[in-house]
Write an enzyme that holds these catalytic residues in place. Sequence first.
Site, PDB file in Angstrom:
ATOM      1  N   SER A 158       0.870  -1.188   0.000  1.00  0.00           N
ATOM      2  CA  SER A 158       0.000   0.000   0.000  1.00  0.00           C
ATOM      3  C   SER A 158       0.899   1.228   0.000  1.00  0.00           C
ATOM      4  CB  SER A 158      -0.864  -0.004   1.272  1.00  0.00           C
ATOM      5  OG  SER A 158      -1.460   1.262   1.474  1.00  0.00           O
ATOM      6  N   TYR A 171      -2.810  -1.100  10.434  1.00  0.00           N
ATOM      7  CA  TYR A 171      -2.705  -1.308   8.975  1.00  0.00           C
ATOM      8  C   TYR A 171      -1.363  -0.770   8.458  1.00  0.00           C
ATOM      9  CZ  TYR A 171      -4.151  -1.218   4.041  1.00  0.00           C
ATOM     10  OH  TYR A 171      -4.239  -1.425   2.677  1.00  0.00           O
TER      11      TYR A 171
END
Length: 273
Positions: A158, A171
């Site tokens: 990401s 995350y």
Amino acid sequence: MPSNVNANRLQGQIAIVTGSSSGIGKAVALAMAAEGASIVVNYPGGTPDAANQVADEIKSAGRKAIVIQADVSNEDDVKKMFAKTIETYGTVDILVNNAGLQKDAAFVDMTLAQWKLVLDVNLTGQFLCAREAAREFLRRGIVPVKSKAAGKIICMSSVHEVIPWAGHCNYAASKGGVMLLMKSMAQELAPHKIRVNSIGPGAIKTPINRSAWETPEAEKELLKLIPYGRVGEPSDIGLVAVWLASDESDYVTGTTLFVDGGMTLYPGFATGG
Ligand code: NAD
């Protein structure tokens, strides 16, 4: 199935795509199948309907697909998924470590369960699947008619492997971990002709971030972070994954390819700083 691709860059290769019943994983599975790969559509549990639909779409286009239920954070499940894949197809050539989730909370409110679940799936899941894939790649070695490499691992990271994310510490920590897991695996496995890379998506329209793009107001806010002026589509990632798995990227290993419309370019500095 995507039609704007050169057919058969992955001809005869077997690809496991984790978490491929929806979103980015589904797009990667369809794009790789369009290039000739046989696909393992993995889903974590619950109803297999969505995974079956992806497999049916691949099969109706004349390619091969099987559906395997496995929780990537469960070692036994992962071992069984690889065993079943090898039993069915003979081997594995490509792993796409795509499965991931979010359990968001303010840092001071985050529970240990929220922290552990995200790290277990997003980071430990990638370790478990990559380890099984690398073992199979090492056992089998290079098959020149298929690929110059003995195997390819693509980690779905990401932009948050480099951009801190308040309210999402678990995350961001998981994706930061994926970055150095990927680079360390790439360093260790390169002499064996195994390539390991990551894709760093920016904002892509999938169920994981629906609230960020679903309404025109939310999308307008999101676009402030994207210099290229559009939110990404899952197919943007599918096409890049195909390239990273193909011999066209044979000299690429240990790299994160950001596919983010410029989100990592610090857009706030375009007018300030
Ligand atoms: P998604 O929710 O559609 O897909 C995630 C998939 O992972 C689902 O199919 C889910 O069933 C599966 N999954 C969850 N836990 C699992 C487990 N334990 N075992 C196996 N599968 C499991 O969302 P998405 O956006 O397609 O996410 C795919 C990947 O892309 C994730 O790793 C996510 O972090 C990453 N990503 C997405 C974006 C985005 O903007 N959508 C941006 C950056 C990174």
